[in-house]
Design an enzyme around this catalytic site. Structure first.
Site, PDB file in Angstrom:
ATOM      1  N   HIS A  34      -0.817  -0.030 -10.113  1.00 44.59           N
ATOM      2  CA  HIS A  34      -1.686  -1.234  -9.372  1.00 44.59           C
ATOM      3  C   HIS A  34      -1.815  -2.499  -9.450  1.00 44.59           C
ATOM      4  CE1 HIS A  34      -3.590  -1.033  -5.277  1.00 44.59           C
ATOM      5  NE2 HIS A  34      -3.632  -2.814  -5.211  1.00 44.59           N
ATOM      6  N   GLU A  55      -3.344   6.981  -4.799  1.00 38.95           N
ATOM      7  CA  GLU A  55      -3.760   6.481  -6.033  1.00 38.95           C
ATOM      8  C   GLU A  55      -5.254   7.164  -6.693  1.00 38.95           C
ATOM      9  OE1 GLU A  55      -1.860   2.102  -5.216  1.00 38.95           O
ATOM     10  OE2 GLU A  55      -3.571   2.231  -5.911  1.00 38.95           O
ATOM     11  N   ARG A 115       1.206  -0.861   0.315  1.00 37.62           N
ATOM     12  CA  ARG A 115       0.131  -0.521   0.353  1.00 37.62           C
ATOM     13  C   ARG A 115       0.898   1.196   0.326  1.00 37.62           C
ATOM     14  NH1 ARG A 115      -3.207  -2.485  -1.427  1.00 37.62           N
ATOM     15  NH2 ARG A 115      -5.563  -3.163  -0.174  1.00 37.62           N
TER      16      ARG A 115
HETATM   17  P1  NAP Z   1      -0.661 -11.559   4.976  1.00 37.58           P
HETATM   18  O1  NAP Z   1      -0.645 -13.121   4.839  1.00 37.58           O
HETATM   19  O2  NAP Z   1      -1.783 -10.871   6.495  1.00 37.58           O
HETATM   20  O3  NAP Z   1       0.857 -10.819   5.190  1.00 37.58           O
HETATM   21  C1  NAP Z   1       1.114  -9.414   5.616  1.00 37.58           C
HETATM   22  C2  NAP Z   1       1.844  -9.520   6.833  1.00 37.58           C
HETATM   23  O4  NAP Z   1       2.619  -8.506   7.180  1.00 37.58           O
HETATM   24  C3  NAP Z   1       2.085 -11.022   8.185  1.00 37.58           C
HETATM   25  O5  NAP Z   1       3.023 -11.555   7.979  1.00 37.58           O
HETATM   26  C4  NAP Z   1       2.432  -9.373   9.098  1.00 37.58           C
HETATM   27  O6  NAP Z   1       3.712 -10.259   9.475  1.00 37.58           O
HETATM   28  C5  NAP Z   1       3.149  -7.866   8.777  1.00 37.58           C
HETATM   29  N1  NAP Z   1       2.633  -7.220   9.256  1.00 37.58           N
HETATM   30  C6  NAP Z   1       1.696  -7.230   9.586  1.00 37.58           C
HETATM   31  N2  NAP Z   1       1.833  -6.034  10.116  1.00 37.58           N
HETATM   32  C7  NAP Z   1       2.979  -5.254  10.799  1.00 37.58           C
HETATM   33  C8  NAP Z   1       3.310  -4.514  11.393  1.00 37.58           C
HETATM   34  N3  NAP Z   1       2.655  -3.374  11.807  1.00 37.58           N
HETATM   35  N4  NAP Z   1       4.748  -3.833  10.689  1.00 37.58           N
HETATM   36  C9  NAP Z   1       5.596  -5.166   9.936  1.00 37.58           C
HETATM   37  N5  NAP Z   1       4.701  -6.337   9.401  1.00 37.58           N
HETATM   38  C10 NAP Z   1       3.582  -6.660  10.283  1.00 37.58           C
HETATM   39  O7  NAP Z   1      -1.310 -10.744   3.435  1.00 37.58           O
HETATM   40  P2  NAP Z   1      -0.970 -10.902   2.362  1.00 37.58           P
HETATM   41  O8  NAP Z   1      -2.272 -11.640   1.513  1.00 37.58           O
HETATM   42  O9  NAP Z   1       0.329 -11.296   1.958  1.00 37.58           O
HETATM   43  O10 NAP Z   1      -0.867  -9.163   1.852  1.00 37.58           O
HETATM   44  C11 NAP Z   1      -0.061  -7.927   2.007  1.00 37.58           C
HETATM   45  C12 NAP Z   1      -0.294  -7.174   1.307  1.00 37.58           C
HETATM   46  O11 NAP Z   1      -0.600  -6.763   0.293  1.00 37.58           O
HETATM   47  C13 NAP Z   1      -1.485  -6.680   1.795  1.00 37.58           C
HETATM   48  O12 NAP Z   1      -2.551  -6.273   3.123  1.00 37.58           O
HETATM   49  C14 NAP Z   1      -2.483  -5.867   0.526  1.00 37.58           C
HETATM   50  O13 NAP Z   1      -2.449  -4.198   1.101  1.00 37.58           O
HETATM   51  C15 NAP Z   1      -1.270  -5.457  -0.345  1.00 37.58           C
HETATM   52  N6  NAP Z   1      -1.468  -6.652  -1.994  1.00 37.58           N
HETATM   53  C16 NAP Z   1      -1.241  -5.021  -3.340  1.00 37.58           C
HETATM   54  C17 NAP Z   1      -1.647  -5.829  -4.263  1.00 37.58           C
HETATM   55  C18 NAP Z   1      -1.560  -4.962  -5.117  1.00 37.58           C
HETATM   56  O14 NAP Z   1      -2.232  -5.492  -6.390  1.00 37.58           O
HETATM   57  N7  NAP Z   1      -0.633  -4.308  -5.382  1.00 37.58           N
HETATM   58  C19 NAP Z   1      -2.733  -6.920  -4.055  1.00 37.58           C
HETATM   59  C20 NAP Z   1      -3.010  -7.965  -3.133  1.00 37.58           C
HETATM   60  C21 NAP Z   1      -2.678  -7.174  -1.426  1.00 37.58           C
HETATM   61  P3  NAP Z   1       3.462 -10.379  11.532  1.00 37.58           P
HETATM   62  O15 NAP Z   1       2.217 -10.346  11.698  1.00 37.58           O
HETATM   63  O16 NAP Z   1       4.173 -11.523  11.990  1.00 37.58           O
HETATM   64  O17 NAP Z   1       3.672  -8.549  11.761  1.00 37.58           O
END
Ligand code: NAP
Length: 301
Positions: free
Chosen positions: A267, A249, A220
């Site tokens: 994006h 965005e 994000r």
């Molecule tokens: P996820 O499985 O929930 O992974 C997020 C990771 O971030 C977790 O391992 C968590 O680990 C870590 N995290 C959470 N809060 C944190 C903090 N304050 N500081 C450091 N690390 C933190 O989610 P995902 O499915 O991988 O997706 C991740 C993100 O990608 C989404 O939330 C979305 O915003 C973004 N995304 C972007 C696109 C795009 O089109 N560009 C598409 C899909 C998703 P810990 O709990 O150990 O901290």
């Protein structure tokens, strides 16, 4: 009487049509106060004031894995369910992260531009940087972060990561983001957006990444202090950046658009036919489960 559903964003026809067949659908321009479900996209911002206008609201089904635009705690307090679309988009988003790593390290955008401008005839394109042996530091080692790590390991890179706690993985954990940035050639952001991670990658973290470092963001725009990033790119205090997401965005600052050191994508992390259809199906299935009184498939709360 069909349940009323509000589309809080422009959704693709392959989501809109099945929803229109099963529910009474309205839009933000003419919302009904009888709305029982809202369908936003991952980036759609919904305020508590907006949501409070729907006293019959039961569920928000986000078409996206990121739900930082939804006031989840407020919904939980009121018993409003929230769902998202995890897993089905992981591979596509990880692929885009790897593409940005390759585009920045191997100067693929510049070399493409160079050839289109017929400059090859005047001499070879300048050398780029190899990936093997370099360190990829991942901020947020979740579903997408792990898929990125696996892909970059196959490119011969070393993997390190930062999150709120260490995980049972064979990669190096850093409990401090600045230390991770200092140890990384590529700092790759894959954590959620929202207030907890707002501006986490700030001027100090970019300074630690250093003049041989590259920032990749597929998470994000809010996670990065965009002004500090532009300053670092313009001053050359980081080497370059590959960005799929931005603070405001689809508005991207002119200085970023003009910046040669930045590879910018609109994006497109999950933007494939296959994945968007799978995401739409999850939205449809979560809503169907909710209105049939069955367990939700991918609940957030
Ligand atoms: P996820 O499985 O929930 O992974 C997020 C990771 O971030 C977790 O391992 C968590 O680990 C870590 N995290 C959470 N809060 C944190 C903090 N304050 N500081 C450091 N690390 C933190 O989610 P995902 O499915 O991988 O997706 C991740 C993100 O990608 C989404 O939330 C979305 O915003 C973004 N995304 C972007 C696109 C795009 O089109 N560009 C598409 C899909 C998703 P810990 O709990 O150990 O901290």
């Amino acid at each position: 009487m069909l349940p009323e559903i509000l589309l809080a964003a422009t959704v693709p026809d392959f989501l809109r049509q099945p929803l229109e067949a099963a529910y009474q659908v309205c839009e933000l321009a003419n919302p009904s106060e009888n709305v029982r479900a809202i369908v936003p996209l991952g980036g759609t911002q919904l305020s508590t004031a907006q949501l409070a206008a729907f006293p019959k609201l039961e569920i928000i089904s986000v078409m996206g894995v990121g739900y930082d635009g939804v006031p989840v705690a407020w919904c939980k307090e009121r018993g409003i369910r929230v769902t998202n679309t995890p897993d089905v988009l992981t591979d596509d988003v990880a692929d885009i992260a790897v593409a940005l790593v390759l585009m920045t390290s191997r100067r693929l955008v510049e070399s493409n531009r160079f050839l289109h401008a017929s400059q090859w005839i005047g001499g070879a394109f300048r050398l780029a940087h190899a990936l093997h042996g370099k360190v990829a530091g991942i901020l947020g080692l979740g579903r997408i972060g792990k898929a990125i790590a696996q892909r970059l390991e196959a490119h011969g890179m070393k993997i390190a990561y930062h999150g709120r706690s260490p995980q049972n993985v064979p990669w190096s954990y850093f409990d401090d983001l600045k230390a991770l940035a200092a140890a990384s050639d590529f700092l790759i952001i894959a954590c959620p957006g929202g207030p907890e991670t707002l501006g986490l990658v700030n001027a100090d973290v970019l300074a630690a990444l250093g003049p041989k470092g590259t920032l990749i963001n597929i998470a994000r725009g809010s996670v990065v202090d965009e002004k500090a990033l532009i300053t670092a790119l313009e001053a050359g205090t980081i080497r370059n950046a590959g960005l799929d997401v931005f603070e405001d965005e689809p508005r991207v600052p002119a200085s970023l658009l003009a910046c040669e050191r930045a590879v910018l994508l609109p994006h497109v992390g999950s933007a494939t036919h296959e994945t968007r259809r799978a995401m739409a199906q999850l939205v449809i299935d979560n809503l169907a489960a909710h209105f049939a009184g069955r367990e939700l498939l991918t609940p957030v709360v």
